[in-house]
Design a protein around this motif. Structure first.
Motif, PDB file in Angstrom:
ATOM      1  N   ALA A  86       4.534   6.912  21.295  1.00 36.40           N
ATOM      2  CA  ALA A  86       4.888   6.256  22.395  1.00 36.40           C
ATOM      3  C   ALA A  86       3.793   5.160  22.852  1.00 36.40           C
ATOM      4  O   ALA A  86       4.268   4.052  23.538  1.00 36.40           O
ATOM      5  CB  ALA A  86       4.678   7.515  23.497  1.00 36.40           C
ATOM      6  N   GLU A 104       4.549   2.108  20.982  1.00 34.68           N
ATOM      7  CA  GLU A 104       5.504   1.455  21.603  1.00 34.68           C
ATOM      8  C   GLU A 104       5.355   0.843  22.737  1.00 34.68           C
ATOM      9  O   GLU A 104       5.783  -0.444  23.072  1.00 34.68           O
ATOM     10  CB  GLU A 104       6.991   2.607  21.701  1.00 34.68           C
ATOM     11  CG  GLU A 104       7.312   2.898  20.197  1.00 34.68           C
ATOM     12  CD  GLU A 104       8.400   4.078  20.553  1.00 34.68           C
ATOM     13  OE1 GLU A 104       8.503   4.686  21.476  1.00 34.68           O
ATOM     14  OE2 GLU A 104       9.113   4.454  19.482  1.00 34.68           O
ATOM     15  N   GLU A 105       4.722   1.412  23.694  1.00 31.60           N
ATOM     16  CA  GLU A 105       4.209   0.781  25.133  1.00 31.60           C
ATOM     17  C   GLU A 105       3.191  -0.546  24.773  1.00 31.60           C
ATOM     18  O   GLU A 105       3.488  -1.377  25.693  1.00 31.60           O
ATOM     19  CB  GLU A 105       3.478   1.709  25.832  1.00 31.60           C
ATOM     20  CG  GLU A 105       3.964   3.036  26.466  1.00 31.60           C
ATOM     21  CD  GLU A 105       2.947   4.002  26.922  1.00 31.60           C
ATOM     22  OE1 GLU A 105       1.765   3.922  26.924  1.00 31.60           O
ATOM     23  OE2 GLU A 105       3.455   5.094  27.213  1.00 31.60           O
ATOM     24  N   GLU A 108       3.952  12.295  18.517  1.00 25.75           N
ATOM     25  CA  GLU A 108       4.989  11.907  19.470  1.00 25.75           C
ATOM     26  C   GLU A 108       3.999  11.000  20.361  1.00 25.75           C
ATOM     27  O   GLU A 108       4.537   9.788  20.950  1.00 25.75           O
ATOM     28  CB  GLU A 108       5.603  12.862  20.329  1.00 25.75           C
ATOM     29  CG  GLU A 108       6.600  13.571  19.042  1.00 25.75           C
ATOM     30  CD  GLU A 108       5.793  14.723  18.588  1.00 25.75           C
ATOM     31  OE1 GLU A 108       4.616  15.144  18.756  1.00 25.75           O
ATOM     32  OE2 GLU A 108       6.515  15.217  17.435  1.00 25.75           O
ATOM     33  N   ARG A 109       2.879  11.298  20.958  1.00 21.22           N
ATOM     34  CA  ARG A 109       2.091  10.496  22.185  1.00 21.22           C
ATOM     35  C   ARG A 109       1.435   9.285  21.395  1.00 21.22           C
ATOM     36  O   ARG A 109       1.655   8.182  21.934  1.00 21.22           O
ATOM     37  CB  ARG A 109       1.154  11.552  22.701  1.00 21.22           C
ATOM     38  CG  ARG A 109       0.172  10.706  23.683  1.00 21.22           C
ATOM     39  CD  ARG A 109       1.054  10.423  24.915  1.00 21.22           C
ATOM     40  NE  ARG A 109       0.268   9.454  25.837  1.00 21.22           N
ATOM     41  CZ  ARG A 109       0.442   8.128  25.969  1.00 21.22           C
ATOM     42  NH1 ARG A 109       1.727   7.548  25.371  1.00 21.22           N
ATOM     43  NH2 ARG A 109      -0.136   7.488  26.880  1.00 21.22           N
TER      44      ARG A 109
END
Length: 81
Positions: free
Chosen positions: A21, A24-25, A17-18
């Motif tokens: 993220a 995506e960032e 998940e991290r």
């Protein structure tokens, strides 16, 4: 250990998940011009590009940027452990 290897090692500690993220960032794969990134070393190499670092800095808060500037100043002074 160089920066790319150290970053790849750290990326390997992230849960899915991290890691998602983070990608995506940094607007991946678009930011990598849709180049296939298949290993953590390739991801680390991309994250260390000027464009990616700049994008990461733009997402930071004023406090985070001040902290980074302080860390850089200590590192450049030669007094860092």
């Amino acid at each position: 250990m160089n920066a790319r290897t150290a970053l790849a090692k750290w990326l390997g500690t992230l849960d899915p998940e991290r890691l998602t993220a983070l990608m995506e960032e940094r607007d991946l794969p678009l930011a990598a011009e849709y180049r296939r990134i298949t290993t953590l070393l390739e991801l680390a190499e991309h994250l260390l590009t000027d464009e990616s670092v700049g994008q990461g800095l733009m997402a930071g808060t004023a406090g985070e940027l001040e902290l980074l500037a302080s860390i850089a100043a200590v590192a450049l002074s030669g007094t860092a452990p």
